[in-house]
Design a protein around this motif. Sequence first.
Motif, PDB file in Angstrom:
ATOM      1  N   HIS A 119       0.836  -1.202   0.000  1.00  0.00           N
ATOM      2  CA  HIS A 119       0.000   0.000   0.000  1.00  0.00           C
ATOM      3  C   HIS A 119       0.874   1.256   0.000  1.00  0.00           C
ATOM      4  N   TRP A 120       1.986   1.207   0.740  1.00  0.00           N
ATOM      5  CA  TRP A 120       2.932   2.324   0.793  1.00  0.00           C
ATOM      6  C   TRP A 120       3.448   2.642  -0.614  1.00  0.00           C
ATOM      7  N   GLU A 121       3.803   1.608  -1.359  1.00  0.00           N
ATOM      8  CA  GLU A 121       4.323   1.817  -2.711  1.00  0.00           C
ATOM      9  C   GLU A 121       3.243   2.368  -3.638  1.00  0.00           C
ATOM     10  N   GLN A 122       2.001   1.925  -3.441  1.00  0.00           N
ATOM     11  CA  GLN A 122       0.903   2.460  -4.249  1.00  0.00           C
ATOM     12  C   GLN A 122       0.711   3.950  -3.990  1.00  0.00           C
ATOM     13  N   LEU A 123       0.787   4.329  -2.715  1.00  0.00           N
ATOM     14  CA  LEU A 123       0.629   5.741  -2.367  1.00  0.00           C
ATOM     15  C   LEU A 123       1.766   6.575  -2.945  1.00  0.00           C
ATOM     16  N   LYS A 124       3.004   6.060  -2.860  1.00  0.00           N
ATOM     17  CA  LYS A 124       4.152   6.777  -3.420  1.00  0.00           C
ATOM     18  C   LYS A 124       3.991   6.949  -4.924  1.00  0.00           C
ATOM     19  N   ALA A 125       3.529   5.904  -5.601  1.00  0.00           N
ATOM     20  CA  ALA A 125       3.327   5.975  -7.048  1.00  0.00           C
ATOM     21  C   ALA A 125       2.278   7.023  -7.395  1.00  0.00           C
ATOM     22  N   ALA A 126       1.205   7.068  -6.592  1.00  0.00           N
ATOM     23  CA  ALA A 126       0.156   8.069  -6.827  1.00  0.00           C
ATOM     24  C   ALA A 126       0.690   9.474  -6.605  1.00  0.00           C
ATOM     25  N   GLU A 127       1.545   9.637  -5.586  1.00  0.00           N
ATOM     26  CA  GLU A 127       2.136  10.946  -5.319  1.00  0.00           C
ATOM     27  C   GLU A 127       3.041  11.383  -6.469  1.00  0.00           C
ATOM     28  N   ARG A 128       3.824  10.430  -6.995  1.00  0.00           N
ATOM     29  CA  ARG A 128       4.707  10.763  -8.114  1.00  0.00           C
ATOM     30  C   ARG A 128       3.893  11.159  -9.331  1.00  0.00           C
ATOM     31  N   ALA A 129       2.799  10.436  -9.564  1.00  0.00           N
ATOM     32  CA  ALA A 129       1.950  10.738 -10.719  1.00  0.00           C
ATOM     33  C   ALA A 129       1.363  12.136 -10.593  1.00  0.00           C
ATOM     34  N   GLY A 130       0.957  12.499  -9.369  1.00  0.00           N
ATOM     35  CA  GLY A 130       0.402  13.834  -9.159  1.00  0.00           C
ATOM     36  C   GLY A 130       1.436  14.921  -9.325  1.00  0.00           C
ATOM     37  N   ALA A 131       2.658  14.650  -8.876  1.00  0.00           N
ATOM     38  CA  ALA A 131       3.723  15.649  -8.971  1.00  0.00           C
ATOM     39  C   ALA A 131       4.178  15.850 -10.401  1.00  0.00           C
ATOM     40  N   GLU A 132       3.967  14.831 -11.240  1.00  0.00           N
ATOM     41  CA  GLU A 132       4.452  14.900 -12.612  1.00  0.00           C
ATOM     42  C   GLU A 132       3.284  14.966 -13.595  1.00  0.00           C
ATOM     43  N   ALA A 133       2.196  15.615 -13.162  1.00  0.00           N
ATOM     44  CA  ALA A 133       1.024  15.713 -14.021  1.00  0.00           C
ATOM     45  C   ALA A 133       1.401  16.331 -15.362  1.00  0.00           C
TER      46      ALA A 133
END
Length: 267
Positions: free
Chosen positions: A117-131
């Motif tokens: 779940h931690w990795e999923q959240l990190k991936a979502a954060e990266r996706a948001g930062a690199e919109a």
Amino acid sequence: MTDTPSIDRLIAIMARLRDPEDGCPWDLEQTFRSILPYTLEEAYEVAEAIEREDMASLRDELGDLLLQVVFHARMAEEGGHFAFADVVEAICDKMVRRHPHVFGAVELADSAAILAHWEQLKAAERAGAEAGEPNGILDGVARTLPALVRAEKLQRRAARVGFDWDAVSAVFDKVEEELAECRATLAEHADPTERVHEIGDLLFSCVNLARHMDVDAEQALRAANQRFERRFSQVERGLREQGLEPSLETREEMERQWTLAKTAERA
């Protein structure tokens, strides 16, 4: 009884050191890039204290590492970017966000589920930062990491989407394949650049093997370095007791002393 030490005191000390009128000339000359080597060095000294299980040194080294954080934050504040309080707020928000099983209503069964779940959240954060930008699986793995650490992180990222060996036996085969290719570059007319590439492939495969064997490659190599230093020091002591020094002429005795050092450790 003295007051409990506060981070505010350290922040004030750093501000004083960076004061344009009365600060320290050396501290005033520093930039993010110039103190980066010190930041990395302090992180490694923390690691060394942990490996030695030296709590007194760990206390001191953590303080040195904290100073680096305060130093960077002070320079950022001077540049109008952010302050130390912003750093603290950002990490607090991140930790709460990444632990919904503690601070929220999400239920996760075990450590494996928590890490996933931690990795999923990190991936979502990266996706948001690199919109607006392509978001590759390997994006965000810092290029400044030690090569062994970065290799393992790249491999773990790829493994999450199925790009991985199915069994450790296949990884052993890959290591042997890469070793054979390294041997081939010893030919008289081999391209030196190709030799570098093949050694890199071999090291990358060894990291893959360590990962499949649940071994941290960086820690394993650090431990091997320490064993080598310790055993070679014993070799030097053994030679000195005989009035000898390490040299080509004493190689046979060095080998004998090395064997003694290994045997003594295992005993």
